[in-house]
Write a protein that holds these residues in place. Sequence first.
Motif, PDB file in Angstrom:
ATOM      1  N   THR A  64     -62.424 -19.092  12.629  1.00 41.59           N
ATOM      2  CA  THR A  64     -61.088 -19.680  12.748  1.00 41.59           C
ATOM      3  C   THR A  64     -60.088 -18.986  11.842  1.00 41.59           C
ATOM      4  O   THR A  64     -58.953 -18.693  12.245  1.00 41.59           O
ATOM      5  N   LEU A  65     -60.487 -18.695  10.618  1.00 42.27           N
ATOM      6  CA  LEU A  65     -59.586 -18.061   9.671  1.00 42.27           C
ATOM      7  C   LEU A  65     -59.277 -16.620  10.065  1.00 42.27           C
ATOM      8  O   LEU A  65     -58.174 -16.129   9.835  1.00 42.27           O
ATOM      9  N   VAL A  66     -60.245 -15.941  10.684  1.00 43.87           N
ATOM     10  CA  VAL A  66     -60.003 -14.572  11.156  1.00 43.87           C
ATOM     11  C   VAL A  66     -58.920 -14.586  12.232  1.00 43.87           C
ATOM     12  O   VAL A  66     -58.016 -13.735  12.240  1.00 43.87           O
ATOM     13  N   LEU A  67     -58.999 -15.549  13.159  1.00 42.20           N
ATOM     14  CA  LEU A  67     -57.968 -15.664  14.190  1.00 42.20           C
ATOM     15  C   LEU A  67     -56.593 -15.889  13.566  1.00 42.20           C
ATOM     16  O   LEU A  67     -55.583 -15.403  14.073  1.00 42.20           O
ATOM     17  N   LEU A  68     -56.565 -16.620  12.472  1.00 42.16           N
ATOM     18  CA  LEU A  68     -55.305 -16.888  11.787  1.00 42.16           C
ATOM     19  C   LEU A  68     -54.772 -15.647  11.081  1.00 42.16           C
ATOM     20  O   LEU A  68     -53.557 -15.439  11.016  1.00 42.16           O
ATOM     21  N   ALA A  69     -55.677 -14.807  10.571  1.00 45.55           N
ATOM     22  CA  ALA A  69     -55.268 -13.651   9.772  1.00 45.55           C
ATOM     23  C   ALA A  69     -54.877 -12.446  10.621  1.00 45.55           C
ATOM     24  O   ALA A  69     -54.151 -11.572  10.140  1.00 45.55           O
ATOM     25  N   ILE A  70     -55.353 -12.376  11.844  1.00 49.41           N
ATOM     26  CA  ILE A  70     -55.082 -11.203  12.677  1.00 49.41           C
ATOM     27  C   ILE A  70     -53.595 -11.000  12.968  1.00 49.41           C
ATOM     28  O   ILE A  70     -53.095  -9.864  12.846  1.00 49.41           O
ATOM     29  N   PRO A  71     -52.819 -12.025  13.365  1.00 47.30           N
ATOM     30  CA  PRO A  71     -51.412 -11.786  13.741  1.00 47.30           C
ATOM     31  C   PRO A  71     -50.560 -11.106  12.673  1.00 47.30           C
ATOM     32  O   PRO A  71     -49.897 -10.106  12.980  1.00 47.30           O
ATOM     33  N   PRO A  72     -50.537 -11.576  11.416  1.00 44.39           N
ATOM     34  CA  PRO A  72     -49.688 -10.883  10.430  1.00 44.39           C
ATOM     35  C   PRO A  72     -50.163  -9.470  10.128  1.00 44.39           C
ATOM     36  O   PRO A  72     -49.343  -8.582   9.876  1.00 44.39           O
ATOM     37  N   LEU A  73     -51.473  -9.239  10.163  1.00 46.24           N
ATOM     38  CA  LEU A  73     -51.985  -7.892   9.923  1.00 46.24           C
ATOM     39  C   LEU A  73     -51.609  -6.952  11.061  1.00 46.24           C
ATOM     40  O   LEU A  73     -51.175  -5.818  10.833  1.00 46.24           O
ATOM     41  N   LEU A  74     -51.750  -7.431  12.280  1.00 48.74           N
ATOM     42  CA  LEU A  74     -51.406  -6.626  13.450  1.00 48.74           C
ATOM     43  C   LEU A  74     -49.917  -6.327  13.472  1.00 48.74           C
ATOM     44  O   LEU A  74     -49.494  -5.185  13.680  1.00 48.74           O
ATOM     45  N   ALA A  75     -49.110  -7.360  13.235  1.00 47.40           N
ATOM     46  CA  ALA A  75     -47.656  -7.182  13.239  1.00 47.40           C
ATOM     47  C   ALA A  75     -47.208  -6.256  12.120  1.00 47.40           C
ATOM     48  O   ALA A  75     -46.320  -5.409  12.313  1.00 47.40           O
ATOM     49  N   GLY A  76     -47.800  -6.376  10.948  1.00 46.41           N
ATOM     50  CA  GLY A  76     -47.424  -5.517   9.831  1.00 46.41           C
ATOM     51  C   GLY A  76     -47.730  -4.055  10.105  1.00 46.41           C
ATOM     52  O   GLY A  76     -46.959  -3.171   9.732  1.00 46.41           O
ATOM     53  N   ALA A  77     -48.860  -3.809  10.801  1.00 43.50           N
ATOM     54  CA  ALA A  77     -49.251  -2.431  11.080  1.00 43.50           C
ATOM     55  C   ALA A  77     -48.324  -1.778  12.099  1.00 43.50           C
ATOM     56  O   ALA A  77     -47.779  -0.696  11.856  1.00 43.50           O
ATOM     57  N   TYR A  78     -48.118  -2.441  13.246  1.00 46.00           N
ATOM     58  CA  TYR A  78     -47.296  -1.766  14.250  1.00 46.00           C
ATOM     59  C   TYR A  78     -45.818  -1.793  13.904  1.00 46.00           C
ATOM     60  O   TYR A  78     -45.084  -0.846  14.183  1.00 46.00           O
ATOM     61  N   GLY A  94     -48.106  -7.300   5.594  1.00 48.15           N
ATOM     62  CA  GLY A  94     -48.983  -7.991   6.530  1.00 48.15           C
ATOM     63  C   GLY A  94     -50.204  -8.559   5.826  1.00 48.15           C
ATOM     64  O   GLY A  94     -50.625  -9.696   6.098  1.00 48.15           O
ATOM     65  N   PHE A  95     -50.786  -7.784   4.913  1.00 49.84           N
ATOM     66  CA  PHE A  95     -51.919  -8.283   4.124  1.00 49.84           C
ATOM     67  C   PHE A  95     -51.498  -9.464   3.256  1.00 49.84           C
ATOM     68  O   PHE A  95     -52.258 -10.431   3.097  1.00 49.84           O
ATOM     69  N   ARG A  96     -50.306  -9.378   2.706  1.00 46.87           N
ATOM     70  CA  ARG A  96     -49.797 -10.458   1.856  1.00 46.87           C
ATOM     71  C   ARG A  96     -49.676 -11.758   2.639  1.00 46.87           C
ATOM     72  O   ARG A  96     -50.156 -12.814   2.208  1.00 46.87           O
ATOM     73  N   SER A  97     -49.065 -11.670   3.809  1.00 47.31           N
ATOM     74  CA  SER A  97     -48.887 -12.861   4.646  1.00 47.31           C
ATOM     75  C   SER A  97     -50.228 -13.419   5.096  1.00 47.31           C
ATOM     76  O   SER A  97     -50.461 -14.634   5.047  1.00 47.31           O
ATOM     77  N   ALA A  98     -51.134 -12.530   5.531  1.00 49.93           N
ATOM     78  CA  ALA A  98     -52.445 -12.975   6.004  1.00 49.93           C
ATOM     79  C   ALA A  98     -53.232 -13.650   4.891  1.00 49.93           C
ATOM     80  O   ALA A  98     -53.837 -14.706   5.084  1.00 49.93           O
ATOM     81  N   THR A  99     -53.209 -13.045   3.709  1.00 49.70           N
ATOM     82  CA  THR A  99     -53.973 -13.586   2.584  1.00 49.70           C
ATOM     83  C   THR A  99     -53.473 -14.964   2.177  1.00 49.70           C
ATOM     84  O   THR A  99     -54.257 -15.892   1.967  1.00 49.70           O
ATOM     85  N   LEU A 100     -52.164 -15.117   2.085  1.00 50.86           N
ATOM     86  CA  LEU A 100     -51.607 -16.405   1.677  1.00 50.86           C
ATOM     87  C   LEU A 100     -51.878 -17.487   2.716  1.00 50.86           C
ATOM     88  O   LEU A 100     -52.155 -18.641   2.369  1.00 50.86           O
ATOM     89  N   GLN A 101     -51.807 -17.116   4.006  1.00 49.50           N
ATOM     90  CA  GLN A 101     -52.103 -18.091   5.047  1.00 49.50           C
ATOM     91  C   GLN A 101     -53.564 -18.514   4.991  1.00 49.50           C
ATOM     92  O   GLN A 101     -53.884 -19.699   5.157  1.00 49.50           O
TER      93      GLN A 101
END
Length: 226
Positions: free
Chosen positions: A95-109, A149-156
Amino acid sequence: MSVLNDTVDWLSDSANWSGDDGIPHRLTQHLEYTALTVAIAAAIAIPIGLWVGHTGRLRGLAVVSTGALRALPTLGVLTYASLFSGIGIKPAIFTLVLLAIPPLLAGAYAGLESVNRQTIDAARAIGMTEWQVLRKVEVPLALPLIIGGFRSATLQVVATATVAAYIPGPGGLGRYLIDGLAVSDYARIVGGSVVVIALALVLDGLFVILQRVALGSRPSRTPTAA
């Protein structure tokens, strides 16, 4: 004021700073869950995000996918995952991986898309391969946004990992909230929340420093192809 005083007493009680249910142990568990989750999510999202940002292909699908994943109800996904895989850490991590993917993906592209196209064209003009353009030009220039993106994902994940304690098995700081709620121990609930907030603030500050370092270390000119 009694809840505040009780919370201070709970945080200052030495019994809550030792053992398997102590704050250091729960904090370590929480950090381990967070690190594992972000690492798995990054292994999935970063390569895809870099490919989308570099090629411009499937950008619309990436945007829609990140939006859809952000809209997923965390508690609902956690419940369904636990029904399929049983109680324990696996459904929580999923569940947490699904939550972390969007900010990481968005930050990269988004990071790669922010790079000046003239800089990229200049890199190609001097004979750089696409891999060299990505590695030596795009990623270094996009690094602050990628770190964002890592920052947002980590905090979430840090905040939402507390919900993982809703199902039996996972530890972490969420145990203070869920277990305290079960017995109406408000000092434990508030104390656990304070520790989660403090952890989030510390991690946020570290990522701010990383972003500033990355911003200051970005190349000022196009590197050579060598």
